[in-house]
Scaffold this motif. Structure first.
Motif, PDB file in Angstrom:
ATOM      1  N   GLU A  91       5.835   6.589   1.603  1.00 15.95           N
ATOM      2  CA  GLU A  91       6.772   6.501   2.719  1.00 15.95           C
ATOM      3  C   GLU A  91       7.725   5.326   2.600  1.00 15.95           C
ATOM      4  OE1 GLU A  91       6.502   6.282   7.649  1.00 15.95           O
ATOM      5  OE2 GLU A  91       4.682   6.318   6.420  1.00 15.95           O
ATOM      6  N   SER A  92       7.321   4.302   1.862  1.00 12.71           N
ATOM      7  CA  SER A  92       8.121   3.075   1.793  1.00 12.71           C
ATOM      8  C   SER A  92       9.182   3.106   0.699  1.00 12.71           C
ATOM      9  CB  SER A  92       7.195   1.870   1.562  1.00 12.71           C
ATOM     10  OG  SER A  92       6.633   1.921   0.265  1.00 12.71           O
ATOM     11  N   PHE A 140      -5.480   5.277  -8.605  1.00 15.18           N
ATOM     12  CA  PHE A 140      -5.770   4.209  -7.662  1.00 15.18           C
ATOM     13  C   PHE A 140      -4.924   4.441  -6.415  1.00 15.18           C
ATOM     14  CE2 PHE A 140      -6.564   2.326 -11.849  1.00 15.18           C
ATOM     15  CZ  PHE A 140      -7.845   1.818 -11.668  1.00 15.18           C
ATOM     16  N   ALA A 141      -5.319   3.823  -5.340  1.00 11.11           N
ATOM     17  CA  ALA A 141      -4.557   3.938  -4.107  1.00 11.11           C
ATOM     18  C   ALA A 141      -3.133   3.426  -4.297  1.00 11.11           C
ATOM     19  CB  ALA A 141      -5.246   3.145  -2.993  1.00 11.11           C
ATOM     20  N   LEU A 142      -2.204   3.998  -3.583  1.00  9.33           N
ATOM     21  CA  LEU A 142      -0.801   3.568  -3.508  1.00  9.33           C
ATOM     22  C   LEU A 142      -0.018   3.841  -4.797  1.00  9.33           C
ATOM     23  CD1 LEU A 142      -1.313   0.121  -1.704  1.00  9.33           C
ATOM     24  CD2 LEU A 142      -0.917   2.355  -0.677  1.00  9.33           C
ATOM     25  N   GLY A 143      -0.580   4.660  -5.677  1.00 12.92           N
ATOM     26  CA  GLY A 143       0.089   4.897  -6.960  1.00 12.92           C
ATOM     27  C   GLY A 143       0.610   6.315  -7.130  1.00 12.92           C
ATOM     28  N   GLN A 191       6.495  -1.671  -3.413  1.00 14.16           N
ATOM     29  CA  GLN A 191       7.177  -1.526  -2.127  1.00 14.16           C
ATOM     30  C   GLN A 191       6.126  -1.411  -1.032  1.00 14.16           C
ATOM     31  OE1 GLN A 191      10.621  -1.294  -1.712  1.00 14.16           O
ATOM     32  NE2 GLN A 191      11.100  -1.400  -3.902  1.00 14.16           N
ATOM     33  N   SER A 192       6.085  -2.385  -0.127  1.00 18.43           N
ATOM     34  CA  SER A 192       5.104  -2.317   0.958  1.00 18.43           C
ATOM     35  C   SER A 192       5.672  -1.637   2.189  1.00 18.43           C
ATOM     36  CB  SER A 192       4.627  -3.719   1.339  1.00 18.43           C
ATOM     37  OG  SER A 192       5.695  -4.478   1.894  1.00 18.43           O
ATOM     38  N   GLY A 193       6.985  -1.773   2.365  1.00 16.66           N
ATOM     39  CA  GLY A 193       7.632  -1.118   3.489  1.00 16.66           C
ATOM     40  C   GLY A 193       7.372  -1.769   4.835  1.00 16.66           C
ATOM     41  N   ASN A 194       6.490  -2.780   4.858  1.00 17.43           N
ATOM     42  CA  ASN A 194       6.159  -3.472   6.104  1.00 17.43           C
ATOM     43  C   ASN A 194       5.724  -2.516   7.208  1.00 17.43           C
ATOM     44  OD1 ASN A 194       6.789  -6.106   5.123  1.00 17.43           O
ATOM     45  ND2 ASN A 194       8.967  -5.627   5.370  1.00 17.43           N
ATOM     46  N   ILE A 195       4.993  -1.474   6.822  1.00 15.92           N
ATOM     47  CA  ILE A 195       4.447  -0.533   7.796  1.00 15.92           C
ATOM     48  C   ILE A 195       2.999  -0.931   8.051  1.00 15.92           C
ATOM     49  CG2 ILE A 195       3.927   1.889   8.300  1.00 15.92           C
ATOM     50  CD1 ILE A 195       6.176   2.631   6.336  1.00 15.92           C
ATOM     51  N   GLU A 196       2.710  -1.335   9.269  1.00 16.13           N
ATOM     52  CA  GLU A 196       1.426  -1.927   9.607  1.00 16.13           C
ATOM     53  C   GLU A 196       0.248  -1.025   9.264  1.00 16.13           C
ATOM     54  OE1 GLU A 196      -1.183  -4.755  10.625  1.00 16.13           O
ATOM     55  OE2 GLU A 196       0.991  -5.013  10.576  1.00 16.13           O
ATOM     56  N   ASP A 197       0.413   0.268   9.403  1.00 13.59           N
ATOM     57  CA  ASP A 197      -0.697   1.201   9.184  1.00 13.59           C
ATOM     58  C   ASP A 197      -1.245   1.148   7.756  1.00 13.59           C
ATOM     59  OD1 ASP A 197      -0.614   2.174  11.780  1.00 13.59           O
ATOM     60  OD2 ASP A 197       0.845   3.730  11.298  1.00 13.59           O
ATOM     61  N   TYR A 198      -0.453   0.663   6.810  1.00 14.42           N
ATOM     62  CA  TYR A 198      -0.884   0.635   5.412  1.00 14.42           C
ATOM     63  C   TYR A 198      -1.373  -0.742   4.963  1.00 14.42           C
ATOM     64  CZ  TYR A 198       1.757   5.032   5.201  1.00 14.42           C
ATOM     65  OH  TYR A 198       2.244   6.294   5.430  1.00 14.42           O
ATOM     66  N   GLN A 199      -1.326  -1.722   5.825  1.00 14.81           N
ATOM     67  CA  GLN A 199      -1.603  -3.092   5.383  1.00 14.81           C
ATOM     68  C   GLN A 199      -3.029  -3.304   4.900  1.00 14.81           C
ATOM     69  OE1 GLN A 199       0.784  -5.403   4.756  1.00 14.81           O
ATOM     70  NE2 GLN A 199       2.024  -3.607   5.260  1.00 14.81           N
ATOM     71  N   LEU A 200      -3.997  -2.641   5.531  1.00 15.93           N
ATOM     72  CA  LEU A 200      -5.389  -2.825   5.110  1.00 15.93           C
ATOM     73  C   LEU A 200      -5.598  -2.355   3.671  1.00 15.93           C
ATOM     74  CD1 LEU A 200      -7.506  -1.829   8.261  1.00 15.93           C
ATOM     75  CD2 LEU A 200      -7.266  -4.096   7.223  1.00 15.93           C
ATOM     76  N   ILE A 201      -5.073  -1.193   3.354  1.00 18.12           N
ATOM     77  CA  ILE A 201      -5.271  -0.670   2.000  1.00 18.12           C
ATOM     78  C   ILE A 201      -4.440  -1.448   0.980  1.00 18.12           C
ATOM     79  CG2 ILE A 201      -3.484   1.133   2.074  1.00 18.12           C
ATOM     80  CD1 ILE A 201      -5.505   2.935   0.577  1.00 18.12           C
ATOM     81  N   MET A 206      -4.601  -5.294  -3.513  1.00 22.13           N
ATOM     82  CA  MET A 206      -4.144  -6.547  -4.110  1.00 22.13           C
ATOM     83  C   MET A 206      -5.329  -7.429  -4.489  1.00 22.13           C
ATOM     84  SD  MET A 206      -0.829  -6.533  -4.332  1.00 22.13           S
ATOM     85  CE  MET A 206      -1.052  -4.800  -4.763  1.00 22.13           C
ATOM     86  N   LYS A 207      -6.328  -7.492  -3.623  1.00 20.54           N
ATOM     87  CA  LYS A 207      -7.516  -8.303  -3.919  1.00 20.54           C
ATOM     88  C   LYS A 207      -8.271  -7.743  -5.120  1.00 20.54           C
ATOM     89  CE  LYS A 207      -8.309 -10.064   0.783  1.00 20.54           C
ATOM     90  NZ  LYS A 207      -9.220 -10.034   1.951  1.00 20.54           N
ATOM     91  N   GLN A 208      -8.358  -6.426  -5.195  1.00 22.89           N
ATOM     92  CA  GLN A 208      -9.058  -5.802  -6.312  1.00 22.89           C
ATOM     93  C   GLN A 208      -8.359  -6.097  -7.621  1.00 22.89           C
ATOM     94  OE1 GLN A 208     -11.914  -4.420  -6.522  1.00 22.89           O
ATOM     95  NE2 GLN A 208     -11.755  -3.728  -8.639  1.00 22.89           N
ATOM     96  N   TRP A 209      -7.029  -6.003  -7.648  1.00 25.88           N
ATOM     97  CA  TRP A 209      -6.273  -6.253  -8.870  1.00 25.88           C
ATOM     98  C   TRP A 209      -6.371  -7.711  -9.307  1.00 25.88           C
ATOM     99  CZ3 TRP A 209      -1.108  -3.133  -7.969  1.00 25.88           C
ATOM    100  CH2 TRP A 209      -1.375  -1.773  -8.195  1.00 25.88           C
ATOM    101  N   GLN A 210      -6.535  -8.621  -8.338  1.00 24.57           N
ATOM    102  CA  GLN A 210      -6.588 -10.046  -8.649  1.00 24.57           C
ATOM    103  C   GLN A 210      -8.006 -10.528  -8.908  1.00 24.57           C
ATOM    104  OE1 GLN A 210      -4.656 -11.759  -5.230  1.00 24.57           O
ATOM    105  NE2 GLN A 210      -2.685 -10.799  -5.701  1.00 24.57           N
TER     106      GLN A 210
END
Length: 270
Positions: A91-92, A140-143, A191-201, A206-210
């Motif tokens: 969506e973003s 993976f998620a978001l891909g 692209q995060s899109g700053n859509i709050e509904d997706y912030q948790l995932i 990001m934590k998993q990748w790091q």
């Protein structure tokens, strides 16, 4: 007579490591990239010829191939390596980013391949190596954009395998796991899109990748796998690169969708 490989995206990462590895094995290398004037290390190597090639520019593709043939007489192997990753909620993404992702990773790969096939067909010989990813067999998620392109590369390569056999050409797919490259820099579009509904995932991914415990392989490992795929003399289609690639792809094959999704979700929750 030395054999010759043409590599797209040879300016950094896997492409550059592969150029160096093949040169060390006595091959001629046509190292193509968008800005060859910025590359200095490869220019110092014997039998390495740099050419400008942008997979989004048809003219540059044909010019680079013809100049490479003029330089070395024949091209024996094509490595389709150029590409990048777009991640984030679908969506973003602006539509132009979606088009660019598929044009670069899929249409560009097909344009370069189509341009070199007549040369291979005339010689009744050649190897086409396409860089996929573990992300061409699992996600993976978001891909959705990145994985969509790599799943496409897998399908294109598998189908192409049949018709290329008719003209004496082999097709290979290399599937790296996590590699220590600049994928998170200039080869990455998030692209995060700053859509709050997706912030948790987003935060979980990001934590998993790091995670410092993640297995990361050097580009040189992928270069070795690529070299083996080109020189092993077999009709094998797929080659994995990295211990994590073996682990994750084996798990994906053994598990049901539900089981695999639960495993991936539990990793992100940690």
């Amino acid at each position: 007579m030395s054999k010759t490989i043409l590599i797209t995206g040879a300016g950094s990462g896997i492409g550059k490591a592969t150029a160096i590895h093949f040169q060390k094995q006595g091959w001629n290398v046509i190292a193509t990239m968008r800005s060859p004037e910025k590359e200095n290390e490869l220019k110092e190597l014997e039998n390495v010829h740099s050419e400008k090639l942008d997979v989004l520019d048809l003219e540059s593709i044909h010019v680079a191939i013809q100049n490479g043939i003029k330089k070395f007489g024949k091209i024996d192997t094509l490595l389709n390596n150029a590409g990048y990753g777009a991640y984030g909620p679908l969506e973003s993404f602006p539509r132009e980013n979606i088009i660019k992702q598929f044009n670069t990773n899929v249409i560009g790969l097909m344009d370069v391949t189509k341009a070199i096939i007549p040369h291979f067909r005339a010689n009744k010989d050649g190897v086409i190596v396409n860089i996929s990813s573990i992300g061409g067999q699992m996600t993976f998620a978001l891909g959705s954009l990145y994985h969509g392109t790599k799943f496409a590369v897998e399908g294109i390569s598998e189908s192409l395998h049949y018709e290329m056999k008719e003209i004496g050409v082999k097709v290979k797919v290399v599937e790296p796991g996590f590699i220590a490259t600049d994928f998170g820099g200039r080869s990455f579009d998030f692209q995060s899109g700053n859509i709050e509904d997706y912030q948790l995932i987003i935060n979980a991914l990001m934590k998993q990748w790091q995670n410092p415990n993640n297995t990361v392989s050097p580009p040189s490992l992928v270069a070795e796998v690529i070299y083996n795929s080109v020189t092993d003399g077999t009709n094998q289609l797929r080659y994995r690169a990295g211990d994590d690639a073996d682990y994750l792809l084996d798990a994906r094959k053994k598990m049901t969708d539900t089981e695999f999704f639960e495993m991936m979700n539990s990793q992100m929750e940690k």
